[in-house]
Design an enzyme around this catalytic site. Structure first.
Site, PDB file in Angstrom:
ATOM      1  N   LYS A  40       1.208  21.084  47.914  1.00 20.87           N
ATOM      2  CA  LYS A  40       1.831  22.412  47.937  1.00 20.87           C
ATOM      3  C   LYS A  40       0.856  23.438  48.510  1.00 20.87           C
ATOM      4  O   LYS A  40       1.221  24.265  49.348  1.00 20.87           O
ATOM      5  CB  LYS A  40       2.292  22.815  46.532  1.00 20.87           C
ATOM      6  CG  LYS A  40       3.562  22.086  46.108  1.00 20.87           C
ATOM      7  CD  LYS A  40       3.871  22.241  44.624  1.00 20.87           C
ATOM      8  CE  LYS A  40       5.051  21.336  44.259  1.00 20.87           C
ATOM      9  NZ  LYS A  40       5.355  21.271  42.842  1.00 20.87           N
ATOM     10  N   GLN A  53       3.361  23.933  37.449  1.00 16.80           N
ATOM     11  CA  GLN A  53       3.597  22.511  37.711  1.00 16.80           C
ATOM     12  C   GLN A  53       3.977  21.783  36.423  1.00 16.80           C
ATOM     13  O   GLN A  53       3.293  21.903  35.411  1.00 16.80           O
ATOM     14  CB  GLN A  53       2.335  21.888  38.330  1.00 16.80           C
ATOM     15  CG  GLN A  53       2.491  20.434  38.720  1.00 16.80           C
ATOM     16  CD  GLN A  53       3.519  20.207  39.826  1.00 16.80           C
ATOM     17  OE1 GLN A  53       3.563  20.941  40.812  1.00 16.80           O
ATOM     18  NE2 GLN A  53       4.380  19.211  39.645  1.00 16.80           N
ATOM     19  N   ASP A  68      10.714  28.241  41.814  1.00 19.69           N
ATOM     20  CA  ASP A  68      11.263  26.932  41.451  1.00 19.69           C
ATOM     21  C   ASP A  68      12.734  27.047  41.046  1.00 19.69           C
ATOM     22  O   ASP A  68      13.416  26.042  40.871  1.00 19.69           O
ATOM     23  CB  ASP A  68      10.475  26.349  40.258  1.00 19.69           C
ATOM     24  CG  ASP A  68       9.593  25.189  40.668  1.00 19.69           C
ATOM     25  OD1 ASP A  68       9.752  24.692  41.802  1.00 19.69           O
ATOM     26  OD2 ASP A  68       8.743  24.782  39.859  1.00 19.69           O
TER      27      ASP A  68
END
Ligand code: NDP
Length: 303
Positions: free
Chosen positions: A65, A109, A132
């Site tokens: 990422k 995460q 997200d």
């Protein structure tokens, strides 16, 4: 219809949807958009990634990422914390990032260590920075059909289906898996495209028969090669989200070779949906950076 070069026809077999190449094409568009937006913001769009603990798979995801965010001309901030971090301290970190005007997107995460309630942490993220798409506010906007940040993996699936099939209106879509991360948002996004959607799960009866009705099949159960070739409707578009660790490496939820003899289009594992997930994260970061300043959202995904 003319299909993009990342959809590769094969003689007598399903065309491969090369997610790696598709993601590279999107990353390039994001890089252009980021450059234009940086001119308006007076700085690069910025994504903050928080990693708690030392899970090796999460470490690989986060490194990817960070690398792709920077390659797209955006700023990447990495906040690594030990597995012993308390939930309160993690939420405090998220709140600091919420308040930081230089941060456009926040990603925590998953998975988090067992002593931390992931839902409480996600809900601490400012919905304007929820790249997200996992907060209740983002999920609610998706249900309402209101503008908002959408979960990355299912957005990538639907975008690829549109590249393969064009207009999805009226097509039958079956989604296997009903998680907040993948299955439920995939179903809603396909509904938004006017598909007739069935959401399947572990209690579904005659899953094979149901899948045979699917023009679009999204497999997100986390069960290696569960979807067999004779489950596939001839010509269907098969999107394999599953990531299962086998002896020979990563394996999807679809028996790829068998399914390739029936499907019209299929994503491989690895190299299918996985790379698209990060591409959509970058798109969301760009969107969030623009929306926070009331600037026009760069149009990365049309066409
Ligand atoms: P979850 O474990 O949260 O959800 C799995 C879902 O699959 C559940 O709804 C479950 O049903 C359903 N399911 C499990 N077994 C069966 C079965 N035998 N028949 C029908 N349905 C079944 O997983 P996620 O949604 O988080 O992830 C799914 C897969 O996608 C995983 O392999 C994960 O690694 C992968 N993934 C890949 C990403 C990518 O970027 N490519 C991103 C995110 C996930 P029930 O609700 O009834 O228990």
């Amino acid at each position: 219809m003319t299909r993009p070069a990342f959809i590769r026809p094969r003689e007598g077999l399903a065309a491969i949807i090369d997610g790696k190449a598709a993601a590279a094409a999107i990353d390039a568009r994001v890089a252009q958009g980021a450059q234009a937006l940086a001119g308006q913001l007076g700085r690069k769009p910025c994504l903050a990634v928080v990693l708690v603990g030392d899970d090796p798979a999460s470490d690989v995801y986060v490194r990817n990422k960070v690398r792709r965010t920077e390659a797209a001309g955006m700023t990447s901030l990495e906040h690594r914390r030990p597995a012993s971090l308390s939930e309160a301290d993690l939420i405090a970190l998220v709140k600091t990032l919420n308040a930081d005007d230089g941060v456009d997107g926040i990603l925590v995460q998953m998975p988090l260590p067992a002593h931390i309630d992931a839902r409480r942490v996600v809900e601490a993220i400012d919905p304007a920075k929820d790249v997200d798409g996992l907060t209740a506010a983002s999920a609610g906007r998706l249900v309402l059909g209101a503008p908002g940040l959408r979960p990355c993996t299912p957005t990538g699936c639907v975008w690829l289906a549109r590249q393969a099939l064009g207009d999805l209106s009226g097509l039958n879509a079956v989604v296997i898996g009903r998680s907040i991360l993948v299955g439920k948002p995939a179903a809603l996004l396909l509904l938004e495209q006017n598909c007739t959607v069935t959401l399947a799960h572990s209690r579904t009866r005659d899953l094979a028969g149901l899948c045979r009705s699917a023009d679009i099949l999204v497999a997100a159960a986390g069960r290696a090669e569960m979807v067999r070739g004779d489950w596939i409707k001839p010509g269907a578009c098969v999107l394999d989200v599953g990531i299962n660790r086998g002896e020979t490496g990563l394996i999807g939820d679809v028996a790829f070779e068998e399914a390739s003899r029936h499907a019209g289009f299929i994503t491989p594992v690895p190299g299918g949906i996985g790379p698209m997930t990060i591409a959509m994260l970058l798109v969301n970061t760009l969107d969030a950076a623009a929306a926070r300043r009331d600037l026009a959202r760069p149009d990365i995904l049309s066409g």
